[in-house]
Design a protein around this motif. Sequence first.
Motif, PDB file in Angstrom:
ATOM      1  N   SER A  50       0.819  -1.216   0.000  1.00 60.77           N
ATOM      2  CA  SER A  50       0.000   0.000   0.000  1.00 60.77           C
ATOM      3  C   SER A  50       0.852   1.266   0.000  1.00 60.77           C
ATOM      4  O   SER A  50       1.998   1.256   0.427  1.00 60.77           O
ATOM      5  CB  SER A  50      -0.928   0.020   1.223  1.00 60.77           C
ATOM      6  OG  SER A  50      -0.183   0.113   2.419  1.00 60.77           O
ATOM      7  N   GLY A  51       0.228   2.340  -0.474  1.00 61.52           N
ATOM      8  CA  GLY A  51       0.887   3.634  -0.470  1.00 61.52           C
ATOM      9  C   GLY A  51       2.063   3.732  -1.411  1.00 61.52           C
ATOM     10  O   GLY A  51       3.201   3.882  -0.980  1.00 61.52           O
ATOM     11  N   GLY A  52       1.797   3.677  -2.708  1.00 61.32           N
ATOM     12  CA  GLY A  52       2.875   3.750  -3.691  1.00 61.32           C
ATOM     13  C   GLY A  52       3.768   4.962  -3.503  1.00 61.32           C
ATOM     14  O   GLY A  52       4.988   4.860  -3.545  1.00 61.32           O
ATOM     15  N   GLY A  53       3.179   6.128  -3.271  1.00 61.87           N
ATOM     16  CA  GLY A  53       3.954   7.340  -3.036  1.00 61.87           C
ATOM     17  C   GLY A  53       4.222   7.561  -1.562  1.00 61.87           C
ATOM     18  O   GLY A  53       5.355   7.797  -1.156  1.00 61.87           O
ATOM     19  N   ALA A  54       3.160   7.502  -0.753  1.00 63.62           N
ATOM     20  CA  ALA A  54       3.284   7.786   0.682  1.00 63.62           C
ATOM     21  C   ALA A  54       2.299   6.949   1.480  1.00 63.62           C
ATOM     22  O   ALA A  54       1.190   6.683   1.033  1.00 63.62           O
ATOM     23  CB  ALA A  54       3.033   9.264   0.953  1.00 63.62           C
ATOM     24  N   ASP A  55       2.726   6.553   2.669  1.00 59.12           N
ATOM     25  CA  ASP A  55       1.860   5.810   3.588  1.00 59.12           C
ATOM     26  C   ASP A  55       2.073   6.381   4.984  1.00 59.12           C
ATOM     27  O   ASP A  55       3.207   6.614   5.398  1.00 59.12           O
ATOM     28  CB  ASP A  55       2.219   4.317   3.555  1.00 59.12           C
ATOM     29  CG  ASP A  55       1.110   3.431   4.129  1.00 59.12           C
ATOM     30  OD1 ASP A  55       0.363   3.904   5.006  1.00 59.12           O
ATOM     31  OD2 ASP A  55       1.011   2.275   3.696  1.00 59.12           O
TER      32      ASP A  55
END
Length: 190
Positions: A88-93
């Motif tokens: 999850s969260g390709g850019g940011a998690d």
Amino acid sequence: CGGGIAFATLSNCTLTANSAVTCGGAAYDGALNNCTLSGNSAGGVGGGTYNSALNSCVLAGNSSDRGGGTYYGNLANCTLIANTASSSGGGADSTTLGNCILYDNVAPSGTNYSDSVLTSCCTTPLPAGGTGNFTNAPRFIDELNGNLRLQPDSPCINAGASSFVSVNTDLDGNPRIVGGTVDVGAYEYQ
């Protein structure tokens, strides 16, 4: 943790091709201003950074299980593009982002962001909470060849919130605010 740096402050640096077994492929618990983080990886979370504060930075092509670009941090005026997360969260998690561009990242869940707070950011889909966010494509000069500066008709120009500005220059070293209002992303349109 911290394949490139840990517990450090960096300005005007490039962190490339670093890796960490668990978290923070490029940086762990760091403060980064006007830096580029690309091609870094972490086996767990935060392919680019973990628990770090970033200003006017680019995170591109980083990877991890969660938070391909960053996990659990605070980012202002950053551009997160082409990062990958296997979960999850390709850019940011689990991150707080202001005046950031999160576009063209990849993950099975939360393509550009997951469990994050976004304010005045350019991303898709539109976050359920936060203010000033928009989904229009950022219109980079040449994304395929890595030129992430804004075209003259970019919706990111003068679309940010000044409260997130804490450094006086963009990634190129140019004034951070031109035209009265800060732009969204790592580069200020000049």
